[in-house]
Design a protein around this motif. Structure first.
Motif, PDB file in Angstrom:
ATOM      1  N   THR B 155       2.152   4.529   1.441  1.00  0.00           N
ATOM      2  CA  THR B 155       2.379   5.754   0.661  1.00  0.00           C
ATOM      3  C   THR B 155       1.503   5.811  -0.595  1.00  0.00           C
ATOM      4  O   THR B 155       1.358   6.869  -1.192  1.00  0.00           O
ATOM      5  CB  THR B 155       3.854   5.863   0.232  1.00  0.00           C
ATOM      6  OG1 THR B 155       4.253   4.628  -0.337  1.00  0.00           O
ATOM      7  CG2 THR B 155       4.747   6.197   1.401  1.00  0.00           C
ATOM      8  N   ASP B 156       0.918   4.683  -0.978  1.00  0.00           N
ATOM      9  CA  ASP B 156       0.044   4.688  -2.156  1.00  0.00           C
ATOM     10  C   ASP B 156      -1.410   5.001  -1.815  1.00  0.00           C
ATOM     11  O   ASP B 156      -2.234   5.137  -2.710  1.00  0.00           O
ATOM     12  CB  ASP B 156       0.052   3.293  -2.821  1.00  0.00           C
ATOM     13  CG  ASP B 156       1.433   2.882  -3.216  1.00  0.00           C
ATOM     14  OD1 ASP B 156       2.241   3.784  -3.479  1.00  0.00           O
ATOM     15  OD2 ASP B 156       1.716   1.678  -3.262  1.00  0.00           O
ATOM     16  N   LYS B 158      -4.720   6.892  -0.799  1.00  0.00           N
ATOM     17  CA  LYS B 158      -5.371   8.217  -0.809  1.00  0.00           C
ATOM     18  C   LYS B 158      -6.875   7.996  -0.659  1.00  0.00           C
ATOM     19  O   LYS B 158      -7.475   7.287  -1.467  1.00  0.00           O
ATOM     20  CB  LYS B 158      -5.103   8.964  -2.109  1.00  0.00           C
ATOM     21  CG  LYS B 158      -3.658   9.375  -2.302  1.00  0.00           C
ATOM     22  CD  LYS B 158      -3.497  10.134  -3.594  1.00  0.00           C
ATOM     23  CE  LYS B 158      -2.039  10.388  -3.886  1.00  0.00           C
ATOM     24  NZ  LYS B 158      -1.302   9.173  -4.257  1.00  0.00           N
ATOM     25  N   ILE B 173      -3.828  11.034   3.083  1.00  0.00           N
ATOM     26  CA  ILE B 173      -2.731  10.463   2.288  1.00  0.00           C
ATOM     27  C   ILE B 173      -1.772   9.732   3.219  1.00  0.00           C
ATOM     28  O   ILE B 173      -1.285  10.311   4.194  1.00  0.00           O
ATOM     29  CB  ILE B 173      -1.973  11.577   1.536  1.00  0.00           C
ATOM     30  CG1 ILE B 173      -2.943  12.373   0.667  1.00  0.00           C
ATOM     31  CG2 ILE B 173      -0.875  10.987   0.671  1.00  0.00           C
ATOM     32  CD1 ILE B 173      -2.357  13.646   0.120  1.00  0.00           C
ATOM     33  N   GLY B 174      -1.503   8.464   2.911  1.00  0.00           N
ATOM     34  CA  GLY B 174      -0.555   7.687   3.710  1.00  0.00           C
ATOM     35  C   GLY B 174       0.853   8.223   3.550  1.00  0.00           C
ATOM     36  O   GLY B 174       1.253   8.618   2.451  1.00  0.00           O
ATOM     37  N   GLN B 175       1.602   8.239   4.640  1.00  0.00           N
ATOM     38  CA  GLN B 175       2.964   8.777   4.621  1.00  0.00           C
ATOM     39  C   GLN B 175       4.014   7.698   4.867  1.00  0.00           C
ATOM     40  O   GLN B 175       5.185   7.997   5.043  1.00  0.00           O
ATOM     41  CB  GLN B 175       3.109   9.854   5.706  1.00  0.00           C
ATOM     42  CG  GLN B 175       2.247  11.069   5.499  1.00  0.00           C
ATOM     43  CD  GLN B 175       2.724  11.891   4.320  1.00  0.00           C
ATOM     44  OE1 GLN B 175       3.844  12.366   4.301  1.00  0.00           O
ATOM     45  NE2 GLN B 175       1.879  12.011   3.318  1.00  0.00           N
ATOM     46  N   LEU B 181      -1.474  11.773   6.599  1.00  0.00           N
ATOM     47  CA  LEU B 181      -1.630  13.230   6.539  1.00  0.00           C
ATOM     48  C   LEU B 181      -2.988  13.566   5.935  1.00  0.00           C
ATOM     49  O   LEU B 181      -3.349  13.037   4.880  1.00  0.00           O
ATOM     50  CB  LEU B 181      -0.513  13.805   5.679  1.00  0.00           C
ATOM     51  CG  LEU B 181      -0.007  15.181   6.040  1.00  0.00           C
ATOM     52  CD1 LEU B 181       0.582  15.191   7.434  1.00  0.00           C
ATOM     53  CD2 LEU B 181       1.036  15.621   5.031  1.00  0.00           C
TER      54      LEU B 181
END
Lengths: 178, 249
Positions: B155-156, B158, B173-175, B181
């Motif tokens: 999630t961090d 990009k 962007i990590g989900q 995404l």
């Protein structure tokens, strides 16, 4: 001599938690998610030594785990809440059985998961997508289930060890007491 | 009267040579019209036993591979030189370190790989990690003997990327799940399911054109820009060996 070996085990069991997280055994994971290892240690420790010990143990555990994951979000708030809550249960420790170990760790994992997820939502504004919510639900509930299933084994074993250790320390400090 | 009658053999249609000549002429005309296809087809059957065998095919394929490899090397050298001139991120062949995965957290909140190479082997924070298929993540923490890779699914994470077909830039962007995404910067763009996603040449974190994934789904209705879900080419759940690319600016 006997006391020192027991003391070492208490420290050792704390130090084993990061190793278990790194090891991440596949046979103990569900959908790629591993149990929440720190609660297996925190629950018996806090029940035996009370809420203040639970609070500090939660902070120490959180510091270690945050350092391992090098993350922007912290596990400390969830572990502190659990540490205090589990510590408050020390007054009724005699009524805690294996089933309750499972139930308490499941609820603790749910609290820690929700606190962590709320941090992601609050501090990562570009991540509010459906994909993230579906992942969070899967992650939290897998971890809750797995931790609850395994807790009766690990927690009751650690509970016995910590309890015996506390009795021995008390005997060591005050040999005349019965 | 009888003497004046032509004998049977004297009529033109009874002359054998004339018919042969006519047939040959028609054959020549057909060959001309078909531009010799008839001959080629006959040659196909006649030459079948003498065609080049499997070994010949392998030799040709090998030569073709070598040609492609030489072209690729030449292009990579050109790319390195140009990126050096522009002071952009670059990776040389000498700066690649092979490492094995000694710990893997790919299913929970934390998406991390621990590798068996650390500062002792020259690994630095910010180095890029690739596996079979493409980009896996970036080194975000090192110790003397190990290094920790933050996966692009974290999630961090990009990253600046672009699509191969139309060179449309976006942010990956990590989900937390296996499909990061991809947010494009524009609304009206030509992206399709199946488009390849590569690291952007404009990225300051990654070397250009590292393969990352394939666009899996597209949401063109989202606002303010189009978003897409990307299926990664490299599978971090199964990879045991990776390559660390040392970054130079």
């Amino acid at each position: 001599m006997r006391l020192r070996s027991k003391l070492n085990f208490s420290v050792l069991s704390f130090l084993i938690i990061p190793i278990m997280i790194f090891w991440n055994p596949q046979f103990l994971s569900l959908m790629g998610v591993q149990p929440y290892w720190p609660l297996f240690w925190l629950l018996p420790w806090a029940i035996i030594y009370g809420p203040m010990n639970g609070l500090f143990s939660g902070i120490f555990l959180g510091l270690v785990l945050d350092a391992l994951n090098n993350d922007y979000h912290s596990q400390i708030p969830g572990l502190v809440i659990c540490g205090i809550w589990f510590g408050r249960l020390s007054v009724s420790r005699d009524s805690i059985n294996k089933f309750k170990f499972g139930l308490l760790t499941s609820m603790g994992t749910l609290i820690c998961g929700l606190v962590y997820f709320s941090q992601i939502i609050l501090f990562s504004s570009n991540l509010k997508s459906f994909y993230l919510f579906s992942f969070a639900i899967k992650n939290i509930f897998s971890q809750v289930f797995l931790t609850g299933i395994l807790a009766p084994i690990f927690c009751s074993w650690l509970f016995l060890l910590f309890d015996n250790r506390k009795l021995e320390v008390n005997k060591f400090r005050n040999p005349t007491s019965t | 009267m009888l003497g004046k009658r032509r004998i049977y053999s004297e009529r033109w249609w009874n002359k054998k040579k004339l018919w042969i000549l006519l047939s040959f002429s028609i054959f020549l005309i057909l060959v001309r019209i078909s531009k010799g296809s008839f001959y080629r087809d006959i040659y196909y059957f006649l030459s079948t036993p003498f065609w080049p065998g499997q070994s010949q095919k392998e030799i040709l394929l090998k030569s073709y591979e070598q040609e492609l490899f030489a072209t690729l090397s030449q292009l990579e050298k050109d790319n390195q030189r140009l990126r050096e001139l522009l002071s952009l991120q670059r990776v040389s062949q000498e700066d690649k370190i092979n490492a094995s995965v000694i710990s893997r957290q790919t299913g929970s909140w934390w998406r991390i790989l621990i590798l068996n190479k650390g500062s002792r082997d020259g690994v630095e924070i910010g180095d890029v990690v690739v596996g079979p298929g493409g980009l896996l993540g970036v080194i975000d923490n090192i110790s003397f003997l190990t290094s920790s890779v933050k996966l692009i699914t974290s999630t961090d994470s990009k990253l600046g990327v672009w699509t191969q077909r139309e060179n449309i830039h976006g942010l990956l962007i990590g989900q937390g799940n296996d499909s990061p995404l991809l947010t494009f910067y524009l609304k009206e763009i030509d992206v399709k399911v199946g488009d390849f996603v590569f690291s952007s040449p404009a990225s300051t974190l990654l070397p250009a054109n590292l393969p990352i994934g394939i666009i899996e789904t597209i949401d063109k209705e989202s606002s303010p820009s189009v978003i897409a879900s990307v299926k990664l080419l490299a599978n971090p759940h199964a990879i045991d060996w990776v390559q660390i690319l040392k970054m130079r600016i």
